[in-house]
Design an enzyme around this catalytic site. Structure first.
Site, PDB file in Angstrom:
ATOM      1  N   GLY A  22     -12.665   2.479 -15.660  1.00  0.00           N
ATOM      2  CA  GLY A  22     -12.685   3.585 -14.724  1.00  0.00           C
ATOM      3  C   GLY A  22     -11.798   4.710 -15.196  1.00  0.00           C
ATOM      4  O   GLY A  22     -11.167   4.643 -16.244  1.00  0.00           O
ATOM      5  N   GLY A  25      -7.045  10.390 -12.050  1.00  0.00           N
ATOM      6  CA  GLY A  25      -6.728  11.782 -12.223  1.00  0.00           C
ATOM      7  C   GLY A  25      -5.993  12.082 -13.505  1.00  0.00           C
ATOM      8  O   GLY A  25      -6.043  13.197 -14.017  1.00  0.00           O
ATOM      9  N   MET A  26      -5.276  11.076 -14.051  1.00  0.00           N
ATOM     10  CA  MET A  26      -4.464  11.333 -15.237  1.00  0.00           C
ATOM     11  C   MET A  26      -4.951  10.628 -16.482  1.00  0.00           C
ATOM     12  O   MET A  26      -4.418  10.863 -17.565  1.00  0.00           O
ATOM     13  CB  MET A  26      -3.021  10.938 -14.950  1.00  0.00           C
ATOM     14  CG  MET A  26      -2.335  11.850 -13.955  1.00  0.00           C
ATOM     15  SD  MET A  26      -0.651  11.315 -13.575  1.00  0.00           S
ATOM     16  CE  MET A  26      -0.953   9.788 -12.703  1.00  0.00           C
ATOM     17  N   VAL A  29      -8.847   4.100 -17.911  1.00  0.00           N
ATOM     18  CA  VAL A  29      -8.280   2.755 -17.883  1.00  0.00           C
ATOM     19  C   VAL A  29      -9.252   1.774 -18.530  1.00  0.00           C
ATOM     20  O   VAL A  29     -10.464   1.856 -18.326  1.00  0.00           O
ATOM     21  CB  VAL A  29      -7.983   2.313 -16.436  1.00  0.00           C
ATOM     22  CG1 VAL A  29      -7.228   0.997 -16.426  1.00  0.00           C
ATOM     23  CG2 VAL A  29      -7.193   3.387 -15.720  1.00  0.00           C
ATOM     24  N   ASP A 137       5.146   3.927  -0.963  1.00  0.00           N
ATOM     25  CA  ASP A 137       3.699   3.869  -0.705  1.00  0.00           C
ATOM     26  C   ASP A 137       3.224   2.425  -0.604  1.00  0.00           C
ATOM     27  O   ASP A 137       2.183   2.065  -1.152  1.00  0.00           O
ATOM     28  CB  ASP A 137       2.923   4.613  -1.783  1.00  0.00           C
ATOM     29  CG  ASP A 137       1.477   4.916  -1.354  1.00  0.00           C
ATOM     30  OD1 ASP A 137       1.223   4.946  -0.131  1.00  0.00           O
ATOM     31  OD2 ASP A 137       0.625   5.110  -2.225  1.00  0.00           O
TER      32      ASP A 137
END
Length: 700
Positions: A22, A25-26, A29, A137
């Site tokens: 996948g 945003g950075m 993978v 988070d």
């Protein structure tokens, strides 16, 4: 789809690439194998970030920090290259679902399992806080369930306690539903925010829902700040402890060490999954492990990486495998959850033990905390499971609508089921049965791609595509049409209830569901409603046929055009903020909002076959598609014709098409290059070039 379809490299550093998993945003993978053939997760930074000194500095800082806190139940960082031409990072592979995914599959967990879960998480938080790091988070999607116990992941927005809020990459961090009130107020986010999140996570594990519900992020944050948590279903033995964790005053929450003792004290890694999880959960973990082995087997048996077949192999691993990768340290430590097997592999181990397999994967930012959703990916499991094997029409189509990012085509059937298709790749994504009585079957996507809405005889329905839940506004009222504001904060509704004089045009603040504003009309019955492209203006048509334009913020009436006809379908659309298109018997009526009166009728070169019934605007190509309906024939049908007009010049630019094209309903793709349409016989859905009208794809 959200995943990259480019061919991955054969190796990244010392790691042999198995398959792309996948893109975030950075970076991209990959599942990889180390020098000893151990599975690892490797992320490669996107090239555009590789050349940014600030990004490289932050990437290196986060990797350094993550290496300092790899104790407790945190996945280990194995290797990284922060100075090479293309930075990358490798972490321990965690073969297990997230808590979010596990509870979605099997439901709430029993109290003993949740106590073990809570002890382990509290133990990890105590370790983090002792080393000077706040997670910030913690949520069900950031807790991986392994046979030996839970693993806390995603320190991507963590910060050291001696840093000031906002000194790192994000000023506002966290996930609504698990975010402490002080974080929502952008105040100091110390260790108590993790304790608030711990309480919310354990309530989710015990009940299958968060203590502050779901819905629009702003609505959830409002409940967190102003309402008590919903602890229904929480065992009495844990109710007091969880209420303390969820106290709105951070000073009254327990510390991680106190929470650990309250739940039973330190806990060692479990000998096996069955030592702390119910059997149905064990079956899910067994199925995930089976799928991981199936995906890795060809690479473990081959001395060199097997030949990759490009797009087909990638799609199999991404779409059927439902893999999720979750960042741990800002720029990139992550772990892998979900199934990695090819679509033809089955989760036999799980099915033999009575657990259902699932195609959904965990997500990076949580169910209700996204700024933008991918409507081809972020879908509730029940919606995905109801999808047809391929894009087909089980019954006659009633309307079509593209998502705002253009990736998904929604086809509403006369059976009141919405089918979502990845129309470019020919993939059926989901099927949603609509609630309420829906005579017109027109739907709207929210601008962020997270929601669907429609009017019904008993209210305005808004569905979360990812959770499968829905909310009803103006409940009990006959809502003819709805429109999201371009910023997604407001829903406008046309109430055509004829039993009283309380109908008309309403807007509701989707954050609270309570801030309802009524716009004054000449008739108490609303018909059509639409926002201008910027959202600064709202237009609607009432039961008398009057079209009004208001300042959306103040409610000031800017323009009125009276006594226009209104057909069964939507009768209004904006071309620009200052140009509104309505319908008239003579043809489309183009109204300059800045002028006090008047408008221009657009008439095609050839006399149309009847009255104008619908207009669709293509802003990218300055086109207007006008549909006309003739008189009913003896069989109850009517001829529907169309013309294409240039909205700036009024020129008739209808192309000649050889295939007997006819429109009954249509929608324009956001980029303006294609349209989706339903022919008058409702036999199919067509994708056509927006200018030439030549067919591109037909779904039957």
């Amino acid at each position: 789809m959200s995943s990259s379809l480019t061919e991955p490299p054969e190796r990244i550093g010392p790691y042999r690439i198995v398959a792309p998993l996948g893109s975030g945003g950075m970076g991209h993978v990959h599942l990889a194998l180390g020098t000893a053939d151990q599975p690892v997760a490797v992320k490669v930074v996107r090239p555009e970030f590789s050349y940014e000194p600030e990004f490289r500095e932050r990437f290196a800082r986060e990797v350094h920090r993550a290496r300092q806190v790899t104790g407790g139940d945190l996945p280990r960082i194995l290797d990284a290259d922060t100075i090479g031409a293309t930075p990358w990072l490798a972490t321990e592979f965690v073969p297990g679902p997230s808590l979010q995914e596990l509870v979605r599959r099997i439901g709430a967990l029993p109290e003993p399992a949740v106590r073990h879960l809570g002890r382990s998480i509290a133990q990890t938080l105590s370790y983090l806080h002792t080393t000077g790091v706040v997670h910030r988070d913690l949520k069900p999607g950031n807790v991986l369930i392994s046979p030996t116990g839970p693993k806390v992941i995603d320190l991507g927005i963590s910060r050291a306690m001696d840093e000031t809020p906002g000194s790192d990459s994000g000023e506002f961090a966290g996930t609504p539903g698990y975010m402490a009130p002080e974080t929502a107020r952008e105040q100091d986010s110390g260790p108590p925010v993790d304790m608030f999140a711990l309480g919310a996570v354990l309530v989710f594990a015990l009940t299958g829902r968060g203590p502050f519900g779901d819905g629009h992020p702003s609505a959830v944050i409002y409940r967190i700040s102003h309402q008590d948590p919903d602890l229904d279903g929480v065992p009495p033995s844990l109710r007091g402890f969880l209420a303390a964790c969820l106290d709105k005053d951070p000073a009254r929450r327990p510390t991680a060490a106190q929470a650990l003792q309250a739940l039973g004290g330190p806990v060692a890694p479990a000998a096996s999954a069955s030592a702390w999880l119910p059997q149905i959960a064990v079956a899910v973990l067994d199925g995930v492990e089976h799928d991981h082995r199936a995906a890795l087997r060809p690479f473990l048996e081959a001395p060199q990486p097997p030949h990759k077949s490009g797009k087909a192999r990638t799609l199999a691993l991404i779409g059927a495998a439902a893999t999720a990768l979750v960042l741990i340290a800002g720029a990139g430590v992550w772990a892998v959850t979900g199934s990695l097997a090819d679509g033809e592999e089955s989760t036999e181990a799980a099915e033999e033990n009575g657990a259902e397999s699932s195609d959904e994967g965990d997500t990076e930012t949580g169910v209700s905390g996204r700024e933008q959703c991918d409507p081809s990916v972020h879908l509730a499991p029940e919606y995905v499971e109801a999808a047809t094997p391929e894009p087909t029409l089980p019954s006659d189509p009633a309307s079509v609508r593209f998502s705002n990012d253009g990736t998904v085509l929604a086809v509403v059937l006369k059976s009141d089921v919405v089918h979502l298709w990845d129309w470019e790749n020919g993939v059926a994504l989901a099927a949603i049965r609509l609630a309420g009585t829906i005579p017109f079957r027109e739907i709207e996507f929210s601008p962020d791609g997270c929601f669907l809405a429609h009017g019904a005889k008993d209210g305005a329905y808004v569905y979360s595509l990812e959770t499968g839940e829905h909310t009803v506004h103006l409940e009990g009222r006959d809502v003819r049409s709805v429109a999201f504001s371009p910023d997604g904060t407001t829903l406008a509704m046309a109430d055509q209830t004829f039993l009283d004089s309380n109908g008309g045009i309403y807007t509701v603040d989707l954050a609270t569901g309570e801030d309802v504003t009524r716009f004054e009309t000449g008739s108490p019955h609303g018909h059509s409603v639409v926002y201008s492209p910027s959202g600064s203006q709202l237009a609607a048509q009432d039961g008398k046929g009057d079209v009004r334009v208001w300042d959306a913020a103040t409610g000031e009436e800017l323009r009125i055009a009276q006594n226009l006809p209104f057909p069964s379908w939507r009768a209004l659309d904006f071309f620009t903020d200052d140009v509104l298109v309505a319908l008239h018997d003579k043809g489309p009526l183009v109204i300059d909002v800045d002028l006090e009166e008047g408008g221009t009728y657009y008439e095609p070169d050839d006399e149309p076959p009847g009255d104008t019934i619908k207009v669709a605007i293509n802003r990218e190509h300055d086109l207007m598609y006008a549909l006309y309906m003739g008189e009913e024939d003896e069989d109850g049908g009517a001829f529907i014709g169309y013309r294409v007009l240039n909205i700036r010049t009024a020129e008739d630019v209808t192309p000649e098409v050889d295939d007997g094209l006819g429109f009954a309903l249509l929608d324009v793709h956001p980029d303006g290059d294609v349209i989706a349409n339903i022919p008058p016989d409702n036999s199919e859905v067509q994708i056509r070039d927006a200018v030439s009208l030549e067919p591109i794809e037909i779904f039957e």
